[in-house]
Write a protein that holds these residues in place. Structure first.
Motif, PDB file in Angstrom:
ATOM      1  N   LYS A   7       0.798  -1.198   0.067  1.00 29.41           N
ATOM      2  CA  LYS A   7      -0.047  -0.031   0.093  1.00 29.41           C
ATOM      3  C   LYS A   7       0.668   1.222   0.047  1.00 29.41           C
ATOM      4  CE  LYS A   7      -3.596   0.002   2.781  1.00 29.41           C
ATOM      5  NZ  LYS A   7      -4.462  -0.102   3.863  1.00 29.41           N
ATOM      6  N   PHE A   8       0.457   2.295  -0.988  1.00 24.20           N
ATOM      7  CA  PHE A   8       1.252   3.489  -0.833  1.00 24.20           C
ATOM      8  C   PHE A   8       0.493   4.541  -1.286  1.00 24.20           C
ATOM      9  CE2 PHE A   8       1.627   1.746  -5.076  1.00 24.20           C
ATOM     10  CZ  PHE A   8       1.711   2.541  -5.899  1.00 24.20           C
ATOM     11  N   LYS A   9       1.003   5.746  -1.009  1.00 22.35           N
ATOM     12  CA  LYS A   9       0.188   7.146  -1.348  1.00 22.35           C
ATOM     13  C   LYS A   9       0.934   8.043  -2.375  1.00 22.35           C
ATOM     14  CE  LYS A   9      -1.081  11.214   1.262  1.00 22.35           C
ATOM     15  NZ  LYS A   9      -0.894  12.117   2.576  1.00 22.35           N
ATOM     16  N   ILE A  10       0.089   8.562  -3.394  1.00 17.80           N
ATOM     17  CA  ILE A  10       0.485   9.222  -4.602  1.00 17.80           C
ATOM     18  C   ILE A  10       0.222  10.758  -4.371  1.00 17.80           C
ATOM     19  CG2 ILE A  10       0.265   9.831  -6.866  1.00 17.80           C
ATOM     20  CD1 ILE A  10       0.101   7.024  -7.588  1.00 17.80           C
ATOM     21  N   GLU A  11       1.056  11.607  -4.091  1.00 16.65           N
ATOM     22  CA  GLU A  11       0.702  13.080  -4.036  1.00 16.65           C
ATOM     23  C   GLU A  11       1.043  13.706  -5.311  1.00 16.65           C
ATOM     24  OE1 GLU A  11       2.400  14.662  -0.394  1.00 16.65           O
ATOM     25  OE2 GLU A  11       1.782  13.038   0.915  1.00 16.65           O
ATOM     26  N   ASP A  35     -13.746   9.641 -11.282  1.00 15.85           N
ATOM     27  CA  ASP A  35     -14.378   8.504 -10.664  1.00 15.85           C
ATOM     28  C   ASP A  35     -15.872   8.548 -10.606  1.00 15.85           C
ATOM     29  OD1 ASP A  35     -14.975   9.836  -8.401  1.00 15.85           O
ATOM     30  OD2 ASP A  35     -13.294   9.024  -7.135  1.00 15.85           O
ATOM     31  N   LYS A  36     -16.615   7.487 -10.001  1.00 15.87           N
ATOM     32  CA  LYS A  36     -17.977   7.723 -10.372  1.00 15.87           C
ATOM     33  C   LYS A  36     -18.508   8.845  -9.470  1.00 15.87           C
ATOM     34  CE  LYS A  36     -18.647   4.021  -6.524  1.00 15.87           C
ATOM     35  NZ  LYS A  36     -19.332   2.833  -6.339  1.00 15.87           N
ATOM     36  N   ASP A  37     -17.733   9.226  -8.199  1.00 17.82           N
ATOM     37  CA  ASP A  37     -18.200  10.492  -7.337  1.00 17.82           C
ATOM     38  C   ASP A  37     -17.815  11.723  -8.030  1.00 17.82           C
ATOM     39  OD1 ASP A  37     -19.310   8.700  -5.592  1.00 17.82           O
ATOM     40  OD2 ASP A  37     -17.392   8.214  -4.801  1.00 17.82           O
ATOM     41  N   GLY A  38     -17.131  11.934  -9.170  1.00 22.80           N
ATOM     42  CA  GLY A  38     -16.807  13.024  -9.872  1.00 22.80           C
ATOM     43  C   GLY A  38     -15.411  13.515  -9.307  1.00 22.80           C
ATOM     44  N   ASN A  39     -14.527  12.855  -8.691  1.00 21.41           N
ATOM     45  CA  ASN A  39     -13.191  13.297  -8.289  1.00 21.41           C
ATOM     46  C   ASN A  39     -12.251  12.983  -9.295  1.00 21.41           C
ATOM     47  OD1 ASN A  39     -14.287  14.071  -5.573  1.00 21.41           O
ATOM     48  ND2 ASN A  39     -14.531  12.027  -5.137  1.00 21.41           N
ATOM     49  N   PRO A  40     -11.141  13.455  -9.220  1.00 26.71           N
ATOM     50  CA  PRO A  40     -10.041  13.064  -9.906  1.00 26.71           C
ATOM     51  C   PRO A  40      -9.865  11.681  -9.677  1.00 26.71           C
ATOM     52  CG  PRO A  40      -9.417  15.195  -9.055  1.00 26.71           C
ATOM     53  CD  PRO A  40     -10.768  14.628  -8.210  1.00 26.71           C
ATOM     54  N   TYR A  41      -9.205  11.200 -10.718  1.00 21.76           N
ATOM     55  CA  TYR A  41      -8.913   9.708 -10.659  1.00 21.76           C
ATOM     56  C   TYR A  41      -7.601   9.296 -11.659  1.00 21.76           C
ATOM     57  CZ  TYR A  41      -9.673   4.596 -10.676  1.00 21.76           C
ATOM     58  OH  TYR A  41      -9.713   3.230 -10.638  1.00 21.76           O
ATOM     59  N   GLY A  89      -8.451  13.107  -1.254  1.00 19.53           N
ATOM     60  CA  GLY A  89      -8.608  14.564  -0.958  1.00 19.53           C
ATOM     61  C   GLY A  89      -7.693  15.417  -1.737  1.00 19.53           C
ATOM     62  N   CYS A  90      -7.930  16.790  -1.645  1.00 19.69           N
ATOM     63  CA  CYS A  90      -6.982  17.845  -2.214  1.00 19.69           C
ATOM     64  C   CYS A  90      -6.911  18.896  -1.162  1.00 19.69           C
ATOM     65  CB  CYS A  90      -7.758  18.070  -3.653  1.00 19.69           C
ATOM     66  SG  CYS A  90      -6.771  19.047  -4.562  1.00 19.69           S
ATOM     67  N   THR A  91      -5.720  19.440  -1.296  1.00 15.90           N
ATOM     68  CA  THR A  91      -5.428  20.756  -0.525  1.00 15.90           C
ATOM     69  C   THR A  91      -5.609  22.015  -1.082  1.00 15.90           C
ATOM     70  OG1 THR A  91      -3.180  20.580  -1.070  1.00 15.90           O
ATOM     71  CG2 THR A  91      -3.577  19.457   0.866  1.00 15.90           C
ATOM     72  N   SER A  92      -5.926  21.787  -2.441  1.00 17.04           N
ATOM     73  CA  SER A  92      -6.185  22.989  -3.213  1.00 17.04           C
ATOM     74  C   SER A  92      -7.805  23.523  -3.067  1.00 17.04           C
ATOM     75  CB  SER A  92      -6.172  22.896  -4.726  1.00 17.04           C
ATOM     76  OG  SER A  92      -4.683  22.634  -4.936  1.00 17.04           O
ATOM     77  N   ASP A  93      -8.087  24.659  -3.434  1.00 19.46           N
ATOM     78  CA  ASP A  93      -9.538  24.927  -3.216  1.00 19.46           C
ATOM     79  C   ASP A  93     -10.296  24.373  -4.200  1.00 19.46           C
ATOM     80  OD1 ASP A  93      -8.695  27.115  -1.809  1.00 19.46           O
ATOM     81  OD2 ASP A  93      -8.566  28.502  -3.267  1.00 19.46           O
ATOM     82  N   CYS A 126      -3.706  17.126  -4.779  1.00 17.67           N
ATOM     83  CA  CYS A 126      -4.667  15.719  -4.768  1.00 17.67           C
ATOM     84  C   CYS A 126      -3.566  14.664  -4.228  1.00 17.67           C
ATOM     85  CB  CYS A 126      -4.838  15.506  -6.189  1.00 17.67           C
ATOM     86  SG  CYS A 126      -6.190  16.702  -6.602  1.00 17.67           S
ATOM     87  N   SER A 127      -4.417  13.854  -3.482  1.00 17.09           N
ATOM     88  CA  SER A 127      -3.796  12.482  -3.036  1.00 17.09           C
ATOM     89  C   SER A 127      -4.586  11.241  -3.268  1.00 17.09           C
ATOM     90  CB  SER A 127      -3.251  12.716  -1.426  1.00 17.09           C
ATOM     91  OG  SER A 127      -4.715  12.722  -0.678  1.00 17.09           O
ATOM     92  N   PHE A 128      -3.684  10.370  -3.359  1.00 13.34           N
ATOM     93  CA  PHE A 128      -4.599   9.055  -3.760  1.00 13.34           C
ATOM     94  C   PHE A 128      -3.914   7.864  -2.969  1.00 13.34           C
ATOM     95  CE2 PHE A 128      -4.589  11.619  -7.423  1.00 13.34           C
ATOM     96  CZ  PHE A 128      -6.060  11.714  -7.829  1.00 13.34           C
ATOM     97  N   GLU A 129      -4.692   6.968  -2.668  1.00 13.17           N
ATOM     98  CA  GLU A 129      -3.910   5.876  -1.912  1.00 13.17           C
ATOM     99  C   GLU A 129      -4.289   4.572  -3.106  1.00 13.17           C
ATOM    100  OE1 GLU A 129      -4.998   4.413   2.307  1.00 13.17           O
ATOM    101  OE2 GLU A 129      -6.365   3.082   1.283  1.00 13.17           O
ATOM    102  N   VAL A 130      -3.016   3.825  -2.777  1.00 16.35           N
ATOM    103  CA  VAL A 130      -2.846   3.027  -4.028  1.00 16.35           C
ATOM    104  C   VAL A 130      -2.730   1.513  -3.180  1.00 16.35           C
ATOM    105  CG1 VAL A 130      -1.762   1.944  -6.034  1.00 16.35           C
ATOM    106  CG2 VAL A 130      -2.071   4.476  -5.796  1.00 16.35           C
ATOM    107  N   GLU A 131      -3.552   0.548  -3.575  1.00 12.94           N
ATOM    108  CA  GLU A 131      -3.040  -0.740  -3.115  1.00 12.94           C
ATOM    109  C   GLU A 131      -2.728  -1.602  -4.468  1.00 12.94           C
ATOM    110  OE1 GLU A 131      -6.393  -2.684  -1.024  1.00 12.94           O
ATOM    111  OE2 GLU A 131      -6.261  -0.953   0.605  1.00 12.94           O
TER     112      GLU A 131
END
Length: 736
Positions: A7-11, A35-41, A89-93, A126-131
Motif C-alpha cells: 500500500k502506498f500514497k501518491i501526492e 471516478d464515479k463520484d466526480g473526483n480526479p482519478y 482528497g485535495c489541499t487546493s481550493d 491531490c492525494s491517492f491511496e494505492v493498493e
C-alpha cells in the motif's frame, strides 16, 4: 502460494492531466479522468503502464532484476499485477483546474488560428491511496520481485500528459504491507453451488472483435470466460500438486453458467436470483417514470394534478439529476408496460408509448420468480479512450486511439457451477480455498481484471413447471442464456422449432421475439481465436400452441428435462439454459396499468469553478450575440451565428471576439432576405419552441418583455440551458 501486498500514497506536486478524450461544450476540449463520484482519478491501466516503465528503468540500471521483471509483466508467467486506486482528497481550493494552451506559428511568432484549447487538469495537492496486489507463481522469487516493485514505486516521478510543460510531477510515500480481508465460507456439501463475484476494477468483457475503433463490452461474464477464469489458478498450482488432483475442471467434469450482474455494489445485494429480461417485454419511457421536479418552484408531472409538464420546463429533462424516490427501487411492476409475445386483442399495443427492455435483467428475492417482486436492473457502462503506445518511442501509434466500453467496478455478478462428481466438488473447494475466501483474486476480461469472491452458497433450484394459467394450450419458452443450435445441414438455427422441445407434431410455433448474434471467444493461453458461433440471444422468447389432442400432463416431464438439462451445444460453458412458462408471460395487460413513479428529479449542481467558467462564456456569448442584432440591414447566415458560438467556446477575451466579429461583418454580408430568414426561422422558432414570453419591436429591432419593456437577451435564463439549447437549435437548422 504467496502474494505481495503493498500500500502506498501518491501526492501530486503539480497539476496533472490524464485525459478522457472527451470535451464538454463551453467548458473544455479534453476532460480529466474522474471516478464515479466526480473526483480526479488515475486509471489503473495508466498507473500499471507507468509502473512497468519505472521498473524497466530500474532493471536497466541495477543488475539482478531481469527474472523478477519477467515474473511481473510477462503473460507467460500467468501473473496479473492488480492496482486499486482511491481518491483521498485535495489541499487546493478545487480538485480541478482548467489550463488554456495555444500553438505558435514558427514564422510569425503568434498563435496559430484555431489552436486555442482549454484542458481540464487535476489540481496539485491531490492525494491517492494505492493498493498493489500480485500473486506469485514462483515463491522463491518473492523477495526479489517485492524489492523491484518497491524501487519501481519510489522511482515514479511523473504521470499524465503535458510533462514537458511542467505538469504531472508526483511523489510516492508511505509504503507499507497489508493483508487482504477474507470471507468466512461454509463448505458446500452438494455438487452444485453459486458464486458471487465483485468486480474490483472497470472491465471490458468483449463478446466479439473490435468494430472500427470501438470495443464493445458484454454486460455479463460468459460461461466460457468464467470457466477459463476458474482454470487459470490451477496452472499456477501445477508445480505444487499432482496433475490428477487438478483435473476437476476438465471438459466433461463440470459445467458453468453465465455470471449475470445482480447489483451495483455488495451492500445493495438484497435479491439473489437473476434472469435476463425477456425480449418480448416493453417498458415505459424514462420521462414517464419521473414523479416531481424540484427547483425554484414545484411542478407535478404526469398526474391528474398537472401544473406544468416536463415538456415545458426551461431546463431539458436530460439536464436534470434523476434519483430513485426514497424507499422505491426500480420496481419491475412499475416499469413494464406490455408483453408482445402474447397477443392482447383488447389493447392497442402498437400505439403504446414504450421501449424495448431487451438486454437488461430482472432480479428476484427468491426462486418463486413472482414478477411483482422483481427489481429491474442494468449495470453501469462507461466509455474510455485508450491509445496504443510504441515502447521504443513512448508515443502513440499511428491510428492507435480507440474507444472501449467498460463495466463499472463494484458490480456484483452471480453464477453457478456444477460438478458431475462429489469428489471433484471437494477438490475444487480445497485447492482453490484461498480464491474462494477472497485472499487471492480471479481474473477475467480484457487485460485480466481482478474479481473477488464475496460469497459461496448452495444453488437455488428453478420453480416447478406449471401449465399456463390463462390458456392451457399455450407453452412459452424463455432463453436464460444464448443457445447454439444447428440443423441437419449444420446451418445455425435462428428460432427454436417444436422438434427441439420434442414436441414435433404436438405443437406449432405461433409467435416469437428473438434476435441473433455472432459469439466469438479466445483460447487464452494459446492466443488463438476459437470458431465463431451464431447464437439465438438470451432473453429471446417463443410461444407454442399445443394441438387439440395433446394434454399438458403428457408433455410436462419432457419439458422438465429440457429446463434441467438445457438445449443445444456447449451447455457446459453456460449455453442452452431455458425456462418454460415463465410467469411474466401469463400476466394480463390490465394488471400492468397501475404504476407508481420511480424517480424524483432535481436540478444538477455544478462545482463553483464550472459555474464561473460557464458564466464567463455566457457573458461573452451575449456580447457577441448583440452584434448580430445591432443593424437589421446587415445580413448574417446561420453559419455566422455558429461561428459566434465557437468564439464563445474558445474562451477568447471579449475584446478579441468583438474584433473578429467586426472583421467578419466587413468581409462577408448576405442578402437581406437571408437575414430575414434567420430572424423568422431560427430566432422566432426559438421563442415559440421554448415559450420565451418576448414581444418584438420591429421598428427598433429590440426584444420587449410582456409588459413592453426593453430587455436584454436571455436575461434571467439558466445559462447552461440557453447555451446548449441555442447550440442544438443552430446545429439542427444547419442540418436542414
Amino acid at each position: 502460494m504467496q502474494a505481495i501486498n503493498i500500500k502506498f500514497k501518491i501526492e501530486t506536486l503539480e497539476d496533472f492531466h490524464i485525459g478522457t478524450g472527451l470535451d464538454c461544450v463551453g467548458l473544455y476540449d479534453d476532460g480529466q479522468v474522474k471516478d464515479k463520484d466526480g473526483n480526479p482519478y488515475i486509471n489503473t491501466e495508466t498507473l500499471k503502464g507507468l509502473l512497468k516503465q519505472s521498473c524497466l528503468e530500474v532493471k536497466r540500471n541495477l543488475p539482478g532484476y531481469e527474472e523478477a521483471f519477467d515474473e511481473l509483466f510477462f503473460f507467460k508467467n500467468l501473473g496479473s499485477l492488480d492496482l486499486f486506486v482511491t481518491y483521498k482528497g485535495c489541499t487546493s481550493d478545487s480538485p480541478f483546474i482548467i489550463h488554456t494552451f495555444t500553438a505558435i506559428d514558427e514564422k510569425t511568432g503568434t498563435g496559430e488560428d484555431g489552436s486555442l484549447r482549454d484542458i481540464e487538469f487535476g489540481s496539485k495537492g491531490c492525494s491517492f491511496e494505492v493498493e498493489l496486489h500480485f500473486e506469485m507463481k514462483n515463491d522463491k522469487m518473492k523477495d526479489t520481485v517485492e524489492k523491484l516493485l518497491t524501487l519501481g514505486i519510489k522511482n515514479l516521478k511523473w504521470m499524465g500528459g503535458y510533462r514537458r510543460r511542467g505538469f504531472g510531477a508526483i511523489k510516492c510515500t508511505d509504503l507499507t504491507n497489508y493483508t487482504n480481508s477474507t470471507n468466512s465460507t461454509i463448505p458446500i456439501t452438494s455438487t452444485k453451488f453459486r458464486i458471487f463475484l465483485e468486480l474490483l476494477d472497470d472491465a471490458c468483457f468483449a463478446g466479439a472483435g473490435q468494430t472500427g475503433n470501438i470495443i464493445h463490452s458484454l454486460d455479463y461474464i460468459t460461461g466460457t470466460s468464467a470457466l477459463g477464469m476458474l482454470r487459470n489458478p490451477l496452472l499456477k498450482l501445477s508445480s505444487r500438486a499432482e496433475s490428477r488432483d487438478l483435473d476437476f475442471l476438465d471438459d466433461g467434469k463440470v459445467s458453468v453458467t453465465n455470471f449475470y450482474p445482480i447489483a451495483k455494489k455488495w451492500d445493495d445485494l438484497n435479491n439473489k436470483f437473476v434472469i435476463p429480461a425477456p425480449a418480448s417485454l416493453r417498458k415505459t419511457k424514462g420521462v414517464d417514470q419521473y414523479a416531481e421536479y424540484y427547483c425554484d418552484h414545484r411542478i407535478l408531472c404526469h398526474s391528474e394534478h398537472v401544473e406544468e409538464s416536463l415538456d415545458s420546463l426551461e431546463i431539458p429533462n436530460w439536464a436534470l439529476d434523476a434519483k430513485p424516490k426514497e424507499g422505491n427501487k426500480k420496481s419491475f411492476k412499475n416499469i413494464v408496460s406490455q408483453d408482445t409475445l402474447i397477443d392482447d386483442k383488447d389493447t392497442d399495443q402498437d400505439g403504446a408509448s414504450d421501449k424495448s427492455i431487451s438486454g437488461e435483467y430482472l432480479v428476484f428475492p427468491n426462486n418463486k420468480m413472482d414478477w411483482k417482486d422483481a427489481v429491474f436492473f442494468k449495470p453501469n457502462k462507461n466509455l474510455i479512450m485508450r491509445n496504443r503506445i510504441t515502447e521504443s518511442t513512448q508515443s502513440t501509434d499511428d491510428d492507435g486511439v480507440f474507444t472501449q466500453e467498460m463495466i463499472e467496478k463494484g458490480t456484483i455478478f452471480v453464477g453457478e457451477i456444477e460438478f458431475n462428481d462429489k469428489n471433484d466438488s471437494e477438490k475444487f473447494q480445497t485447492h482453490l480455498k484461498d480464491w474462494l475466501e477472497g485472499k487471492f483474486y480471479f481474473h477475467t476480461g480484457r487485460g485480466g481484471k481482478p474479481v473477488k469472491v464475496r460469497a459461496v452458497e448452495e444453488a437455488i433450484q428453478f420453480p416447478e413447471i406449471e401449465e399456463n394459467v390463462n390458456n392451457e394450450n399455450l407453452v412459452t419458452l424463455t432463453l436464460l442464456s444464448d443457445v447454439i443450435l444447428y440443423d441437419y445441414k449444420l446451418m445455425p438455427e435462428t428460432v427454436i422449432h417444436p422438434k427441439y422441445l420434442k414436441l414435433k407434431d404436438k405443437a406449432k410455433l405461433v409467435n416469437y421475439v428473438a434476435s441473433n448474434r455472432i459469439h466469438q471467444s479466445f483460447s487464452g493461453l494459446a492466443g488463438l481465436r476459437r470458431f465463431s458461433d451464431r447464437v439465438i440471444s438470451k432473453g429471446s422468447c417463443f410461444l407454442y400452441e399445443l394441438e387439440k389432442d395433446v394434454e399438458w400432463t403428457t408433455i410436462k416431464s419432457e419439458l422438465e428435462k429440457l429446463q434441467t438439462n438445457g438445449i443445444g451445444y456447449k451447455k457446459d460453458e453456460g449455453f442452452g439454459r431455458v425456462m418454460v412458462n415463465l410467469l411474466i408471460h401469463q400476466v394480463e395487460k390490465k394488471d400492468l396499468i397501475n404504476k407508481e413513479y420511480i424517480y424524483q428529479i432535481e436540478k444538477v449542481k455544478y462545482p463553483e469553478f464550472i459555474i464561473q467558467k460557464l458564466t464567463d462564456n455566457e457573458n461573452q456569448f451575449n456580447t457577441a450575440l448583440d452584434f448580430t442584432f445591432e443593424d437589421s440591414e446587415r445580413k448574417y447566415s446561420s453559419t455566422f451565428i455558429n461561428r459566434i458560438l465557437a468564439y464563445m467556446e474558445s474562451g477568447k477575451p471579449e475584446k478579441e471576439i468583438q474584433e473578429e466579429i467586426a472583421d467578419n461583418i466587413k468581409k462577408k454580408t448576405r442578402a437581406k432576405d437571408n437575414w430575414e430568414k434567420f430572424e423568422k426561422k431560427i430566432w422566432n422558432k426559438a421563442i415559440s419552441d421554448f415559450k420565451w414570453q418576448y414581444a418584438k419591436d420591429e421598428k427598433n429591432n429590440e426584444l420587449l418583455d410582456k409588459n413592453g419593456n426593453k430587455i436584454k437577451k436571455f436575461e434571467n435564463r439558466d445559462y447552461v440551458y440557453n447555451i446548449m439549447r441555442l447550440a442544438h437549435l443552430i446545429m439542427k437548422q444547419e442540418r436542414k
